[in-house]
Design an enzyme around this catalytic site. Structure first.
Site, short mmCIF file in Angstrom:
data_model
loop_
_atom_site.label_atom_id
_atom_site.label_comp_id
_atom_site.label_asym_id
_atom_site.label_seq_id
_atom_site.Cartn_x
_atom_site.Cartn_y
_atom_site.Cartn_z
N LYS A 130 -54.25 -105.20 36.39
CA LYS A 130 -54.77 -106.63 37.00
C LYS A 130 -55.98 -106.76 36.00
CE LYS A 130 -53.69 -105.70 41.63
NZ LYS A 130 -53.11 -106.72 42.54
N ASP A 144 -64.22 -100.58 42.90
CA ASP A 144 -62.81 -101.11 42.43
C ASP A 144 -62.93 -102.25 41.62
OD1 ASP A 144 -60.41 -101.64 42.17
OD2 ASP A 144 -59.86 -100.77 44.02
N TYR A 202 -51.71 -88.12 19.06
CA TYR A 202 -52.06 -87.72 20.35
C TYR A 202 -53.48 -87.54 20.50
CZ TYR A 202 -51.29 -84.35 24.11
OH TYR A 202 -51.29 -83.74 25.39
N1 F0G Z 1 -57.25 -101.14 43.56
C1 F0G Z 1 -56.75 -102.47 43.95
C2 F0G Z 1 -57.89 -103.23 44.73
C3 F0G Z 1 -55.75 -103.11 43.72
O1 F0G Z 1 -55.24 -104.22 44.08
C4 F0G Z 1 -54.45 -101.82 43.53
C5 F0G Z 1 -53.07 -102.41 42.88
C6 F0G Z 1 -54.74 -100.80 43.02
C7 F0G Z 1 -56.28 -100.40 43.20
C8 F0G Z 1 -53.82 -99.79 42.52
O2 F0G Z 1 -53.61 -100.04 41.06
O3 F0G Z 1 -50.96 -100.54 41.03
O4 F0G Z 1 -52.28 -99.96 39.12
O5 F0G Z 1 -51.94 -98.12 40.75
N2 F0G Z 1 -52.60 -103.42 43.42
C9 F0G Z 1 -51.37 -103.72 43.38
C10 F0G Z 1 -51.20 -105.18 44.28
C11 F0G Z 1 -50.32 -102.85 43.59
O6 F0G Z 1 -49.83 -105.37 44.21
O7 F0G Z 1 -51.89 -105.61 44.90
P1 F0G Z 1 -52.14 -99.61 40.40
#
Ligand code: F0G
Length: 482
Positions: free
Chosen positions: A266, A223, A80
């Site tokens: 991603k 991001d 944990y």
């Molecule tokens: N920022 C970007 C640029 C994203 O493409 C995503 C998610 C997120 C934040 C959020 O991340 O899904 O892990 O909570 N994109 C996915 C998509 C959902 O299908 O383009 P997450």
């Protein structure tokens, strides 16, 4: 180094990996596909995977993992607190970004929740090249607003500009002056700008944004969810990056941005989320929210096996032979379609190939959701699941009016190392058929419209009977083919 084919006309993107595990998929007859999409309220999020031939909804958490990622997952330490797995994640983040302060969260939007909870005060604005759905929802939930500072070129569906995700730097300076730095929660740069077609931001532009933030004492946030594709484009499209090694690009960014976060669904080809910064003062501002919302500070809601896979995936995000695969397959698909006259976003970006639904069905108004209509039509045409990225993905204004999206896109995400080139050729073939039959595509209207992130679970129906006519035309043109 790219592998050149002896016969230039046969050149295709070549994989530097082999496939050692497969999963069966099936293609339903068109009559069944028609039924399934209508049962799913014409919302591709509501389709069942067993009814889908090629799932191009997203590249989030669905990429093919490597043998080393699978192997890494086997040695996870699920204590944990003080888990060795977290130590290994921290080592990987340090190797890739050069940062030592690391907060775990269960996925990208959880990082956004933490970031917004810690940094957004009611009435403040977050400036960004372009919003992302979950980012905006978290900022507005805290009483903040979002303002987009994308350069005009970013909203042109087709151009030859290599970095359509760039900020308009003059507009950024002017907006800061006009609003006052104290009213700005942070400036967020989204690498591989998702909603305008996975379009990259240049290194030069990213560094200029961080300089402006620094001069104005505003927090800069990267991001990095789609940074892997973005780095590929920096290496291949930006002169100053050509001879930089990949790691030094990541490190340079981490030197300049105050905070970096990413969805490891991603970046890292696994599951989870990470917030990191060079200066501990930023992670300290957010730290208390992790045990509150996510889990203890050494797992943050993530499964330890996913964390191990992420750590290995992060090391692999430095390998050009892995990171080129997405952009090159996407470029292949976009080119096939463009050469046939199908309107796609150009230049091809990361994440996926984006059809410009606004030009595909130009007579459909925004409030009949052209991109969602094209997505439903393509499922009928080929059992292919794409995603609406247009007006339907927006949220209504507080007064109930609907903001129309500048771009009505239908995204065909290309999960990495999952589909073959023959499957992409099939996608191109069915999209071309749909293009030739585009006059059959009609609009959609709401049956059930949720108030928050309506695109995930809302239900719509066809206006008229165009979907039945499309399925009939398919049967006529393709005979007894699936
Ligand atoms: N920022 C970007 C640029 C994203 O493409 C995503 C998610 C997120 C934040 C959020 O991340 O899904 O892990 O909570 N994109 C996915 C998509 C959902 O299908 O383009 P997450």
């Amino acid at each position: 180094m790219a592998v050149k084919f002896y016969q230039a006309q046969n050149q295709v993107p070549l994989e530097m990996h082999k496939v050692r595990m497969v999963q069966k998929i099936s293609l339903l007859p068109v009559e069944e596909r028609l039924k399934r999409i209508q049962e799913a309220g014409n919302n591709t999020f509501l389709l069942q995977n067993r009814d889908i031939y090629l799932d191009m909804l997203t590249d989030s958490g669905v990429n093919g993992m490597t043998d080393l990622q699978m192997a890494a997952a086997m040695r996870a330490d699920d204590s944990y607190a003080g888990s060795e797995t977290f130590t290994r994640v921290k080592e990987a983040v340090k190797e890739v970004f050069g940062t030592e302060n690391v907060l775990p969260a269960h996925q990208g939007r959880a990082c956004e929740n933490i970031l917004s909870s810690a940094l957004v005060k009611p009435g403040q604005t977050a400036l960004m090249n372009f919003h992302f759905t979950t980012t905006k929802a978290h900022i507005t939930r805290m009483g903040g607003t979002v303002e987009e500072i994308i350069a005009d070129k970013g909203l042109l569906p087709q151009s030859d500009d290599p970095f359509k995700g760039d900020f308009d730097l003059d507009k950024l300076r002017a907006t800061i002056n006009e609003k006052g730095a104290e009213n700005i929660a942070f400036v967020r740069v989204e690498a591989g700008t998702n909603l305008i077609g996975g379009q990259p931001v240049s290194l030069e532009n990213m560094l200029a944004v961080t300089d402006i933030c620094h001069d104005n004492k505003i927090i800069s946030v990267l991001d990095a969810s789609l940074l892997q594709d973005n780095v590929y484009f920096m290496k291949t499209r930006e002169a100053r990056c050509k001879y930089m090694d990949i790691k030094s690009i990541y490190h340079l960014l981490a030197d300049h941005f105050d905070i970096i976060y990413f969805s490891a669904r991603k970046l890292g080809f696994a599951k989870g989320g990470i917030i990191t910064s060079k200066d501990a003062k930023y992670t300290k501002m957010m730290m208390e929210y992790i045990p509150l919302y996510e889990g203890f500070l050494t797992y943050g809601g993530m499964d330890v096996r996913s964390m191990e896979a992420m750590a290995q995936g992060l090391y692999e995000s430095l390998d050009m032979e892995y990171i080129n695969q997405g952009p090159e397959f996407i470029n292949y698909l976009a080119k096939e379609l463009h050469d046939y006259g199908v309107p796609v976003v150009l230049p091809a970006g990361g994440l996926g190939c984006h059809l410009n639904a606004g030009a595909f069905v130009p007579e459909l108004p925004h409030n009949e959701y052209p991109a969602a209509a094209v997505a439903a039509a393509l499922y009928i045409a080929g059992g292919i699941r794409g995603m609406e990225r247009g007006t339907l993905s927006e949220q209504r204004n507080p007064d109930g009016t609907e903001p129309y999206s500048e771009l009505e896109l239908m995204r065909l995400a290309v999960p990495r190392r999952v589909y073959t080139l023959s499957q992409l050729k099939y996608v191109a073939d069915r999209v071309k058929w749909l293009w030739d039959n585009r006059t059959l595509i009609g609009g959609l209207e709401w049956v059930e419209e949720p108030t928050v992130l309506r695109f995930f679970s809302g239900r719509l129906k066809e206006k008229g009977y165009w979907q039945e006519q499309l399925a009939e035309k398919f049967r006529k043109d393709f005979g007894d083919s699936l």
